[in-house]
Design an enzyme around this catalytic site. Structure first.
Site, mmCIF file in Angstrom:
data_model
loop_
_atom_site.group_PDB
_atom_site.id
_atom_site.type_symbol
_atom_site.label_atom_id
_atom_site.label_comp_id
_atom_site.label_asym_id
_atom_site.label_seq_id
_atom_site.Cartn_x
_atom_site.Cartn_y
_atom_site.Cartn_z
ATOM 1 N N PHE A 7 0.841 -1.186 0.000
ATOM 2 C CA PHE A 7 0.000 0.000 0.000
ATOM 3 C C PHE A 7 0.876 1.236 0.000
ATOM 4 O O PHE A 7 1.884 1.301 0.704
ATOM 5 C CB PHE A 7 -0.922 0.041 1.221
ATOM 6 C CG PHE A 7 -1.989 -1.006 1.216
ATOM 7 C CD1 PHE A 7 -2.952 -1.031 0.223
ATOM 8 C CD2 PHE A 7 -2.034 -1.975 2.200
ATOM 9 C CE1 PHE A 7 -3.948 -2.000 0.213
ATOM 10 C CE2 PHE A 7 -3.022 -2.945 2.206
ATOM 11 C CZ PHE A 7 -3.978 -2.962 1.209
ATOM 12 N N CYS A 8 0.478 2.213 -0.804
ATOM 13 C CA CYS A 8 1.136 3.516 -0.787
ATOM 14 C C CYS A 8 0.040 4.566 -0.904
ATOM 15 O O CYS A 8 -1.140 4.242 -0.857
ATOM 16 C CB CYS A 8 2.183 3.642 -1.894
ATOM 17 S SG CYS A 8 1.523 3.718 -3.547
ATOM 18 N N ALA A 9 0.421 5.802 -1.075
ATOM 19 C CA ALA A 9 -0.563 6.883 -1.087
ATOM 20 C C ALA A 9 -1.629 6.678 -2.161
ATOM 21 O O ALA A 9 -2.814 6.793 -1.898
ATOM 22 C CB ALA A 9 0.127 8.229 -1.250
ATOM 23 N N GLY A 11 -1.111 4.028 -4.804
ATOM 24 C CA GLY A 11 -0.945 2.738 -5.462
ATOM 25 C C GLY A 11 -0.086 2.816 -6.705
ATOM 26 O O GLY A 11 0.133 1.814 -7.382
ATOM 27 N N LEU A 39 -3.668 3.165 -0.318
ATOM 28 C CA LEU A 39 -3.907 2.901 1.098
ATOM 29 C C LEU A 39 -5.404 2.877 1.414
ATOM 30 O O LEU A 39 -5.843 2.117 2.268
ATOM 31 C CB LEU A 39 -3.197 3.948 1.951
ATOM 32 C CG LEU A 39 -3.326 3.801 3.457
ATOM 33 C CD1 LEU A 39 -2.700 2.492 3.933
ATOM 34 C CD2 LEU A 39 -2.688 4.979 4.154
#
Length: 100
Positions: A7-9, A11, A39
């Site tokens: 997960f990141c800010a 994707g 996320l």
């Protein structure tokens, strides 16, 4: 087969790392499925994961993700490995966390 979820800010920034991780896993004959998402989709995508990895930009959300995905291993991706897109190092982190 392991299911690894990043997960990141949004994707997007982890997509290159996902490709590097897939290359590293293939070289090691490590059977896994690796996907990256924003996320915001943690509650939806996290429950099916064997391990959840958080990009450095969302590491502050670790406690929230652990709460949304009870019983799941949640780790923050090593900042240096993320910055250099070192898929081999991240796969090693996954294997260590999962005991593989």
């Amino acid at each position: 087969m392991r299911n690894i979820v990043l997960f990141c800010a949004a994707g997007m920034s982890t997509s290159l790392l996902v490709n590097k991780m897939k290359e590293a896993a293939a070289k090691e004959n490590y059977e896994c499925q690796i996907n990256a998402y924003a996320l915001a989709s943690a509650r939806e995508k996290g429950p099916d994961a064997d391990i959840i990895l958080l990009g450095p930009q969302v590491r502050f959300s670790k406690a929230k993700v652990e709460k949304e995905c009870p019983g799941k291993i949640v780790e923050c991706i090593d900042m240096q490995a993320y910055g250099t897109m070192n898929g081999t190092k991240v796969i090693a982190q996954v294997k260590k966390a999962l005991g593989d």
